[in-house]
Design a protein around this motif. Structure first.
Motif, PDB file in Angstrom:
ATOM      1  N   PHE A   1     -13.098  -1.590  -4.586  1.00 49.45           N
ATOM      2  CA  PHE A   1     -11.638  -1.679  -4.519  1.00 49.45           C
ATOM      3  C   PHE A   1     -11.029  -0.350  -4.077  1.00 49.45           C
ATOM      4  O   PHE A   1     -10.147  -0.308  -3.221  1.00 49.45           O
ATOM      5  CB  PHE A   1     -11.078  -2.086  -5.881  1.00 49.45           C
ATOM      6  CG  PHE A   1      -9.574  -2.155  -5.926  1.00 49.45           C
ATOM      7  CD1 PHE A   1      -8.903  -3.297  -5.504  1.00 49.45           C
ATOM      8  CD2 PHE A   1      -8.828  -1.078  -6.386  1.00 49.45           C
ATOM      9  CE1 PHE A   1      -7.519  -3.369  -5.548  1.00 49.45           C
ATOM     10  CE2 PHE A   1      -7.445  -1.140  -6.425  1.00 49.45           C
ATOM     11  CZ  PHE A   1      -6.785  -2.288  -6.003  1.00 49.45           C
ATOM     12  N   ASP A   2     -11.514   0.752  -4.654  1.00 45.44           N
ATOM     13  CA  ASP A   2     -10.996   2.076  -4.300  1.00 45.44           C
ATOM     14  C   ASP A   2     -11.258   2.408  -2.830  1.00 45.44           C
ATOM     15  O   ASP A   2     -10.405   2.992  -2.150  1.00 45.44           O
ATOM     16  CB  ASP A   2     -11.617   3.149  -5.191  1.00 45.44           C
ATOM     17  CG  ASP A   2     -11.137   3.067  -6.637  1.00 45.44           C
ATOM     18  OD1 ASP A   2     -10.100   2.416  -6.881  1.00 45.44           O
ATOM     19  OD2 ASP A   2     -11.790   3.647  -7.522  1.00 45.44           O
TER      20      ASP A   2
ATOM     21  N   TRP B   1     -11.667   0.266  -0.321  1.00 45.69           N
ATOM     22  CA  TRP B   1     -10.772  -0.565   0.508  1.00 45.69           C
ATOM     23  C   TRP B   1      -9.337  -0.041   0.460  1.00 45.69           C
ATOM     24  O   TRP B   1      -8.669   0.039   1.487  1.00 45.69           O
ATOM     25  CB  TRP B   1     -10.831  -2.010   0.016  1.00 45.69           C
ATOM     26  CG  TRP B   1      -9.709  -2.857   0.533  1.00 45.69           C
ATOM     27  CD1 TRP B   1      -9.558  -3.346   1.805  1.00 45.69           C
ATOM     28  CD2 TRP B   1      -8.565  -3.301  -0.194  1.00 45.69           C
ATOM     29  NE1 TRP B   1      -8.387  -4.068   1.899  1.00 45.69           N
ATOM     30  CE2 TRP B   1      -7.764  -4.052   0.694  1.00 45.69           C
ATOM     31  CE3 TRP B   1      -8.145  -3.133  -1.520  1.00 45.69           C
ATOM     32  CZ2 TRP B   1      -6.568  -4.645   0.289  1.00 45.69           C
ATOM     33  CZ3 TRP B   1      -6.959  -3.721  -1.922  1.00 45.69           C
ATOM     34  CH2 TRP B   1      -6.179  -4.460  -1.015  1.00 45.69           C
ATOM     35  N   HIS B   2      -8.893   0.335  -0.718  1.00 41.49           N
ATOM     36  CA  HIS B   2      -7.544   0.874  -0.878  1.00 41.49           C
ATOM     37  C   HIS B   2      -7.359   2.141  -0.048  1.00 41.49           C
ATOM     38  O   HIS B   2      -6.361   2.292   0.672  1.00 41.49           O
ATOM     39  CB  HIS B   2      -7.283   1.168  -2.362  1.00 41.49           C
ATOM     40  CG  HIS B   2      -5.897   1.628  -2.651  1.00 41.49           C
ATOM     41  ND1 HIS B   2      -5.513   2.091  -3.899  1.00 41.49           N
ATOM     42  CD2 HIS B   2      -4.790   1.741  -1.862  1.00 41.49           C
ATOM     43  CE1 HIS B   2      -4.230   2.433  -3.859  1.00 41.49           C
ATOM     44  NE2 HIS B   2      -3.776   2.234  -2.634  1.00 41.49           N
ATOM     45  N   SER B   3      -8.332   3.048  -0.106  1.00 34.04           N
ATOM     46  CA  SER B   3      -8.252   4.298   0.668  1.00 34.04           C
ATOM     47  C   SER B   3      -8.250   4.014   2.162  1.00 34.04           C
ATOM     48  O   SER B   3      -7.518   4.648   2.933  1.00 34.04           O
ATOM     49  CB  SER B   3      -9.431   5.215   0.309  1.00 34.04           C
ATOM     50  OG  SER B   3      -9.372   5.605  -1.044  1.00 34.04           O
TER      51      SER B   3
ATOM     52  N   LEU C   1       0.113  -2.312  -4.978  1.00 34.32           N
ATOM     53  CA  LEU C   1      -0.962  -3.298  -4.857  1.00 34.32           C
ATOM     54  C   LEU C   1      -1.303  -3.886  -6.224  1.00 34.32           C
ATOM     55  O   LEU C   1      -1.145  -3.229  -7.255  1.00 34.32           O
ATOM     56  CB  LEU C   1      -2.218  -2.648  -4.288  1.00 34.32           C
ATOM     57  CG  LEU C   1      -2.279  -2.339  -2.794  1.00 34.32           C
ATOM     58  CD1 LEU C   1      -3.552  -1.587  -2.493  1.00 34.32           C
ATOM     59  CD2 LEU C   1      -2.186  -3.601  -1.954  1.00 34.32           C
TER      60      LEU C   1
ATOM     61  N   VAL D   1       0.834  -1.209   0.000  1.00 36.87           N
ATOM     62  CA  VAL D   1       0.000   0.000   0.000  1.00 36.87           C
ATOM     63  C   VAL D   1       0.865   1.254   0.000  1.00 36.87           C
ATOM     64  O   VAL D   1       0.677   2.165  -0.811  1.00 36.87           O
ATOM     65  CB  VAL D   1      -0.943   0.001   1.221  1.00 36.87           C
ATOM     66  CG1 VAL D   1      -1.614   1.373   1.376  1.00 36.87           C
ATOM     67  CG2 VAL D   1      -2.005  -1.080   1.080  1.00 36.87           C
TER      68      VAL D   1
ATOM     69  N   GLN E   1      -4.457  -9.783  -0.302  1.00 38.33           N
ATOM     70  CA  GLN E   1      -5.380  -8.695  -0.601  1.00 38.33           C
ATOM     71  C   GLN E   1      -6.823  -9.150  -0.497  1.00 38.33           C
ATOM     72  O   GLN E   1      -7.685  -8.399  -0.021  1.00 38.33           O
ATOM     73  CB  GLN E   1      -5.086  -8.126  -1.994  1.00 38.33           C
ATOM     74  CG  GLN E   1      -3.782  -7.364  -2.063  1.00 38.33           C
ATOM     75  CD  GLN E   1      -3.569  -6.633  -3.380  1.00 38.33           C
ATOM     76  OE1 GLN E   1      -2.430  -6.380  -3.763  1.00 38.33           O
ATOM     77  NE2 GLN E   1      -4.626  -6.275  -4.068  1.00 38.33           N
TER      78      GLN E   1
ATOM     79  N   GLU F   1      -4.826   2.600   3.068  1.00 35.70           N
ATOM     80  CA  GLU F   1      -3.784   3.623   2.980  1.00 35.70           C
ATOM     81  C   GLU F   1      -3.879   4.614   4.136  1.00 35.70           C
ATOM     82  O   GLU F   1      -2.858   4.973   4.744  1.00 35.70           O
ATOM     83  CB  GLU F   1      -3.881   4.369   1.649  1.00 35.70           C
ATOM     84  CG  GLU F   1      -2.769   5.379   1.437  1.00 35.70           C
ATOM     85  CD  GLU F   1      -2.770   5.972   0.050  1.00 35.70           C
ATOM     86  OE1 GLU F   1      -1.717   6.475  -0.384  1.00 35.70           O
ATOM     87  OE2 GLU F   1      -3.827   5.942  -0.621  1.00 35.70           O
TER      88      GLU F   1
ATOM     89  N   ASP G   1       2.680   1.927  -3.198  1.00 35.28           N
ATOM     90  CA  ASP G   1       1.783   1.974  -4.358  1.00 35.28           C
ATOM     91  C   ASP G   1       2.025   0.787  -5.286  1.00 35.28           C
ATOM     92  O   ASP G   1       2.182   0.938  -6.499  1.00 35.28           O
ATOM     93  CB  ASP G   1       1.968   3.295  -5.117  1.00 35.28           C
ATOM     94  CG  ASP G   1       0.845   3.551  -6.125  1.00 35.28           C
ATOM     95  OD1 ASP G   1      -0.256   3.005  -5.937  1.00 35.28           O
ATOM     96  OD2 ASP G   1       1.078   4.291  -7.107  1.00 35.28           O
TER      97      ASP G   1
ATOM     98  N   SER H   1      -3.901  -4.588  -8.985  1.00 39.02           N
ATOM     99  CA  SER H   1      -5.133  -3.900  -9.358  1.00 39.02           C
ATOM    100  C   SER H   1      -6.312  -4.851  -9.181  1.00 39.02           C
ATOM    101  O   SER H   1      -6.127  -6.064  -8.976  1.00 39.02           O
ATOM    102  CB  SER H   1      -5.059  -3.448 -10.819  1.00 39.02           C
ATOM    103  OG  SER H   1      -5.062  -4.575 -11.687  1.00 39.02           O
ATOM    104  N   TYR H   2      -7.526  -4.320  -9.275  1.00 33.30           N
ATOM    105  CA  TYR H   2      -8.697  -5.178  -9.126  1.00 33.30           C
ATOM    106  C   TYR H   2      -8.711  -6.271 -10.187  1.00 33.30           C
ATOM    107  O   TYR H   2      -9.019  -7.420  -9.905  1.00 33.30           O
ATOM    108  CB  TYR H   2      -9.986  -4.354  -9.201  1.00 33.30           C
ATOM    109  CG  TYR H   2     -11.223  -5.211  -9.028  1.00 33.30           C
ATOM    110  CD1 TYR H   2     -11.600  -5.661  -7.769  1.00 33.30           C
ATOM    111  CD2 TYR H   2     -11.985  -5.599 -10.125  1.00 33.30           C
ATOM    112  CE1 TYR H   2     -12.710  -6.476  -7.598  1.00 33.30           C
ATOM    113  CE2 TYR H   2     -13.101  -6.408  -9.973  1.00 33.30           C
ATOM    114  CZ  TYR H   2     -13.465  -6.846  -8.705  1.00 33.30           C
ATOM    115  OH  TYR H   2     -14.558  -7.658  -8.548  1.00 33.30           O
TER     116      TYR H   2
END
Length: 204
Positions: free
Chosen positions: A138-139, A141-143, A69, A64, A93, A146, A67, A71-72
């Motif tokens: 996905f976005d 979860w990523h946020s 990870l 994370v 993930q 992070e 940068d 991608s979906y």
């Protein structure tokens, strides 16, 4: 998403006659790999047979923060862009994403997602159960990940508790060094290591 992504043409030979095949795989046939592997780990986690440990957290944290990870789309299969073992990051993930979904939406929603999995695509099931697209999931979860990890780093730096020095594998030549834990007084670090042999039984 549309299930037909690519066709495969291959030629092989196991006897005197060549074998020629052409296949059209169903991409995301009924569930992506992150779901099938992640839900298996989540189930073990719920029964107390598995855990989100420090090693898993370290791998995800660095991916994370750097940068890096998957991608979906990459999480849908163990094939990966490096040709190495990195495709196995989908286990980490996928497990993390499902722990996140359970904490944000509840266990029943996660179970319902499996019941509503589509025949040719998994994405409509995500939209039906959670009300958002797979990409948005996905976005989100990523946020979440992070923000959590950057807060951890900030707290360590502000408290003067972040130390950067010689890497453990340089220090003892270990092929496998994992599950680190500080002693109660914070002066010692314990970890499991294979020392300088790849297949040696790890020692504490």
């Amino acid at each position: 998403s549309w299930p037909f992504r690519f066709a495969l043409f291959s030629v092989s030979r196991s006897n005197q006659n060549p074998d020629i095949s052409f296949s059209l795989p169903l991409y995301y046939l009924s569930a992506p790999r992150w779901w099938s592997e992640g839900i298996a780990q989540l189930s073990s986690y719920q029964f107390g047979w598995d855990d989100w440990d420090s090693h898993r957290d370290m791998i995800l944290r660095m991916a994370v923060l750097e940068d890096d990870l998957l991608s979906y789309t990459e999480m849908g299969t163990t094939s990966n862009r490096t040709g190495g073992y990195r495709g196995e990051q989908i286990y980490n993930q996928g497990f993390s994403m499902l722990v996140y979904l359970q904490s944000q939406y509840g266990r029943e929603k996660v179970e319902t997602l499996g019941e509503h999995a589509g025949t040719l695509s998994f994405d409509p099931a995500i939209k039906k159960v959670f009300g958002i697209s797979a990409g948005q999931l996905f976005d989100d979860w990523h946020s979440y990940a992070e923000d959590n990890y950057r807060q951890q780093v900030a707290e360590l730096r502000s408290a003067g508790g972040l130390f950067e020095g010689q890497a453990l594998d340089d220090l003892n030549g270990g092929v496998l060094d994992y599950h680190p834990a500080y002693s109660p007084d914070g002066t010692k670090l314990a970890y499991i290591s294979s020392q300088d042999r790849a297949y040696r039984i790890p020692q504490l």
